[in-house]
Scaffold this active site. Sequence first.
Site, PDB file in Angstrom:
ATOM      1  N   CYS A  76      -9.444  23.781   2.668  1.00  0.00           N
ATOM      2  CA  CYS A  76     -10.294  22.956   1.843  1.00  0.00           C
ATOM      3  C   CYS A  76     -10.373  21.684   1.384  1.00  0.00           C
ATOM      4  CB  CYS A  76     -10.417  24.807   0.921  1.00  0.00           C
ATOM      5  SG  CYS A  76     -11.894  24.601  -0.425  1.00  0.00           S
ATOM      6  N   CYS A 186     -15.874  18.968   4.005  1.00  0.00           N
ATOM      7  CA  CYS A 186     -16.039  20.072   3.498  1.00  0.00           C
ATOM      8  C   CYS A 186     -15.579  20.752   5.133  1.00  0.00           C
ATOM      9  CB  CYS A 186     -17.171  20.647   3.160  1.00  0.00           C
ATOM     10  SG  CYS A 186     -17.057  22.738   2.801  1.00  0.00           S
TER      11      CYS A 186
END
Length: 264
Positions: A76, A186
């Site tokens: 992440c 992302c």
Amino acid sequence: MAEKTQRIGIFDSGLGGTTVLKELINSLPNEDYIYYGDNGNFPYGSGKTKNELQKLTERILDFFVKNNCKLVIVACNTASTAAIDYLREKFSLPIIGIIEAGVKIASKNTKNKNIAVISTKFTAESHGYKNKAKMLDSELNVKEIACIEFAQMIETGWDTFDNRKELLNKYLSEIPKNADTLVLGCTHYPLIREDIEKNIKIKVVDPAVEIVERTIQTLTSLNLLNDKKERGRIIFFVTGETYHFKPTAEKFLGKEIEIYRIPK
């Protein structure tokens, strides 16, 4: 002391980290994996402070330690920006961050040192990539673009949003004319890579590829590569709903998954 048969832990705020997991399974199919999807606390990229993200990720690392993990991957970008240094100070096991991997793969692919990064609001406003680039490749010129809605749209069902093309055009138009490489900053974004590539002519890179290389290097150097012959087991733990997460993850990975819901 860690052993070869211990698991690899991977975590993300939701589905995004499955893009990293898929690359890992392809290259290291005999390893056992625990995937922690913190979708009960989704989204990480907007509305949470650095301190809140550090506390959430510390709890996840505790979970991995209790569940016998030999290495952890922060799949992440937002969590990597907010908490990677904090986690490395708190825990002794190897922790691989995706921002470092993103800068490395961009540096390998750019011809003119001008790159763009699309990411969450938190990653962009915290200059996760710019700051890491200064440390790893000071010649890189980094343009960070916050795609505020994307992670939420992908998590809940990208194809259900009629304004997705409009938003893609809006954010991708911010890429500088001289940039020759776009980083998917992302882990949700590789799930819409095809749509992104239709709209631009420059090279698109996914940090997950570099994550795999770093994982292999780290496990090899520590003599922790699992040398069993059979395929590994993958267990998913999520802190939120499973009714959307499970079929979406299964469709992307091309297999049924073993999944459990745990308190957030």
